[in-house]
Motif scaffolding. Structure first.
Motif, mmCIF file in Angstrom:
data_model
loop_
_atom_site.group_PDB
_atom_site.id
_atom_site.type_symbol
_atom_site.label_atom_id
_atom_site.label_comp_id
_atom_site.label_asym_id
_atom_site.label_seq_id
_atom_site.Cartn_x
_atom_site.Cartn_y
_atom_site.Cartn_z
ATOM 1 N N PRO A 117 0.819 -1.208 0.000
ATOM 2 C CA PRO A 117 0.000 0.000 0.000
ATOM 3 C C PRO A 117 0.858 1.265 0.000
ATOM 4 N N ASN A 118 0.332 2.274 -0.645
ATOM 5 C CA ASN A 118 0.982 3.563 -0.669
ATOM 6 C C ASN A 118 0.661 4.346 0.606
ATOM 7 N N TRP A 119 1.407 5.385 0.820
ATOM 8 C CA TRP A 119 1.183 6.277 1.953
ATOM 9 C C TRP A 119 -0.250 6.826 1.896
ATOM 10 N N ARG A 120 -0.981 6.642 2.998
ATOM 11 C CA ARG A 120 -2.366 7.140 3.127
ATOM 12 C C ARG A 120 -3.232 6.732 1.926
ATOM 13 N N HIS A 121 -3.048 5.499 1.488
ATOM 14 C CA HIS A 121 -3.696 5.052 0.267
ATOM 15 C C HIS A 121 -5.218 5.095 0.328
ATOM 16 N N GLU A 122 -5.800 4.715 1.463
ATOM 17 C CA GLU A 122 -7.263 4.692 1.532
ATOM 18 C C GLU A 122 -7.843 6.090 1.456
ATOM 19 N N GLU A 123 -7.262 7.025 2.219
ATOM 20 C CA GLU A 123 -7.711 8.417 2.145
ATOM 21 C C GLU A 123 -7.524 8.962 0.740
ATOM 22 N N ALA A 124 -6.386 8.632 0.126
ATOM 23 C CA ALA A 124 -6.076 9.163 -1.196
ATOM 24 C C ALA A 124 -7.063 8.664 -2.246
ATOM 25 N N LEU A 125 -7.357 7.378 -2.233
ATOM 26 C CA LEU A 125 -8.293 6.839 -3.214
ATOM 27 C C LEU A 125 -9.705 7.368 -2.994
ATOM 28 N N GLN A 126 -10.080 7.552 -1.734
ATOM 29 C CA GLN A 126 -11.392 8.134 -1.450
ATOM 30 C C GLN A 126 -11.481 9.563 -1.968
ATOM 31 N N LEU A 170 -4.079 15.793 -1.052
ATOM 32 C CA LEU A 170 -3.370 16.947 -0.514
ATOM 33 C C LEU A 170 -4.129 18.237 -0.782
ATOM 34 N N ALA A 171 -4.726 18.353 -1.966
ATOM 35 C CA ALA A 171 -5.498 19.556 -2.265
ATOM 36 C C ALA A 171 -6.680 19.704 -1.314
ATOM 37 N N SER A 172 -7.284 18.589 -0.924
ATOM 38 C CA SER A 172 -8.439 18.669 -0.019
ATOM 39 C C SER A 172 -8.068 19.217 1.351
ATOM 40 N N TRP A 173 -6.780 19.160 1.699
ATOM 41 C CA TRP A 173 -6.336 19.706 2.986
ATOM 42 C C TRP A 173 -6.172 21.223 2.949
ATOM 43 N N LEU A 174 -6.005 21.793 1.770
ATOM 44 C CA LEU A 174 -5.627 23.199 1.671
ATOM 45 C C LEU A 174 -6.554 24.166 2.425
ATOM 46 N N PRO A 175 -7.879 24.030 2.315
ATOM 47 C CA PRO A 175 -8.719 24.994 3.034
ATOM 48 C C PRO A 175 -8.470 25.015 4.538
ATOM 49 N N LYS A 176 -8.000 23.907 5.114
ATOM 50 C CA LYS A 176 -7.767 23.847 6.558
ATOM 51 C C LYS A 176 -6.347 24.241 6.935
ATOM 52 N N LEU A 187 -0.195 20.203 8.957
ATOM 53 C CA LEU A 187 0.246 19.337 7.874
ATOM 54 C C LEU A 187 1.019 18.143 8.404
ATOM 55 N N PRO A 188 0.881 16.977 7.776
ATOM 56 C CA PRO A 188 1.765 15.862 8.121
ATOM 57 C C PRO A 188 3.213 16.267 7.844
ATOM 58 N N ARG A 228 2.734 9.460 -9.183
ATOM 59 C CA ARG A 228 1.528 9.146 -8.410
ATOM 60 C C ARG A 228 0.663 10.373 -8.171
ATOM 61 N N GLY A 229 0.655 11.248 -9.155
ATOM 62 C CA GLY A 229 -0.128 12.461 -9.025
ATOM 63 C C GLY A 229 -1.608 12.202 -8.837
ATOM 64 N N LEU A 230 -2.149 11.242 -9.593
ATOM 65 C CA LEU A 230 -3.571 10.948 -9.455
ATOM 66 C C LEU A 230 -3.902 10.419 -8.067
ATOM 67 N N LEU A 231 -2.959 9.750 -7.442
ATOM 68 C CA LEU A 231 -3.196 9.211 -6.112
ATOM 69 C C LEU A 231 -3.129 10.312 -5.058
#
Length: 348
Positions: free
Chosen positions: A59-68, A325-331, A339-340, A317-320
């Motif tokens: 599995p990739n780093w934070r794969h489940e969150e990333a795919l979601q 990461l973009a979804s974190w930006l507003p916060k 940030l991690p 792995r840009g699509l992943l």
């Protein structure tokens, strides 16, 4: 996030489009893109993504969150994808690795021994077996980028190259090659390989990796095959076969190489022998940006800055990673300490 901050996104590639889409509901966003072309730069990308993209099929780093996060973007934009891919073991030691991956992660992959590959996919040569990954996605990258920007509803200024930026305590002033200056509260830099033209970014621990892909004539007998991923990947489209990608860490030219084109077809034909009969149509080149010492992307304020951010080093792995990461930006834009640490830049 404060009330409607003014945010510039520099770069209209995958990272920039994801950033604009994520920030648009909370800010007044403007996108700047140096290139006047919307899609040409992304033709070299295969658009393949799945949860076991490492060499050992782990599995990739934070794969489940990333795919979601990616699935949420696809749902929001209505971009259609193809699901399911065959990941062929391309060396003997992957035989055990892939079996172990299927055992540990049955929710994502099933193991196909060489004889099972022959039964299910007789056109594919897989001497070390393969993983069938039903959750693997084939995403039309250029279409996704265009759809993200359209759904964000933000102005996109193409053909505007940003040369420099000056940060004060309250704002950032962007200087463009056409002499114009633009003032924003925050800036998210997503320049792709364009980072090398900016001295402040060129000093960072980043590296460009040249990748070449080719288009071959389509073969009707292969039209039903899913994408095949080995040491190269093959996507079977109705108009052409897409084969990619080479990895050149050092390069002096961004022109396609005939030798690389030939090698890509030969490698693809090893896994799918019928490809040897396909005719060459076209070659494309793109440059991925990576962090050589840390195989994870960057989302971080630049060192010694607060209002100028970098969103880069997505590699292959840009699509992943880009949607997550973009979804974190507003916060995190106002609270970068959230940030991690793995994606933050540190002072050199």
């Amino acid at each position: 996030m404060q009330a409607s901050p003014r945010i510039a996104v520099v770069g209209a590639g995958l990272a920039g489009a994801c950033a604009a889409f994520a920030l648009a509901p909370y800010a007044t966003v403007t996108v700047f893109e140096a290139s006047s072309s919307q899609a040409e730069a992304f033709r070299a990308q295969g658009g393949l993504v799945h949860p076991l993209m490492t060499r050992r099929a782990r599995p990739n780093w934070r794969h489940e969150e990333a795919l979601q996060a990616l699935e949420r973007l696809l749902e929001a934009t209505g971009v259609r994808v193809q699901r399911g891919l065959l990941r062929v073991a391309f060396e003997a030691r992957q035989y055990t690795d892939f079996q172990e991956a299927a055992r540990r992660y049955p929710q994502w992959a099933s193991w196909l021994a060489p004889e099972a590959v022959r039964d299910h996919f007789p056109q594919v040569h897989a001497p070390y077996g393969a993983l069938w990954i039903p959750s693997g996605l084939l995403v039309p990258v250029a279409t996704l980028i265009q759809s993200l920007l359209a759904h964000a509803g933000v102005p996109v200024h193409r053909g505007v190259e940003i040369l420099d930026w000056q940060e004060t305590a309250t704002e950032v002033v962007l200087q463009a090659a056409n002499g114009a200056a633009y003032t924003f509260d925050y800036v998210v830099l997503a320049p792709g390989y364009g980072y090398v033209r900016h001295p402040e970014l060129a000093r960072l621990p980043l590296q460009g990796v040249k990748g070449q892909a080719i288009a071959l004539s389509s073969l009707p007998e292969l039209g039903h095959l899913p994408p095949v991923v080995a040491n190269v990947h093959v996507v079977f489209g109705p108009d052409h076969l897409h084969v990619g990608s080479s990895y050149e860490l050092t390069f002096s030219s961004l022109a396609p190489s005939p030798a690389q084109s030939l090698q890509l077809q030969e490698q693809a034909a090893y896994w799918v022998p019928a490809i040897a009969r396909a005719t060459f149509k076209e070659a494309w080149v793109g440059v991925r940006v990576i962090r050589p010492l840390q195989p994870l992307p960057v989302l971080s304020p630049l060192p010694s800055r607060r209002r100028v951010w970098l969103f880069s080093a997505l590699g292959s792995r840009g699509l992943l990673f880009a949607p997550l990461l973009a979804s974190w930006l507003p916060k995190v834009l106002f609270e970068p300490e959230r940030l991690p640490p793995e994606v933050r830049l540190t002072r050199a």
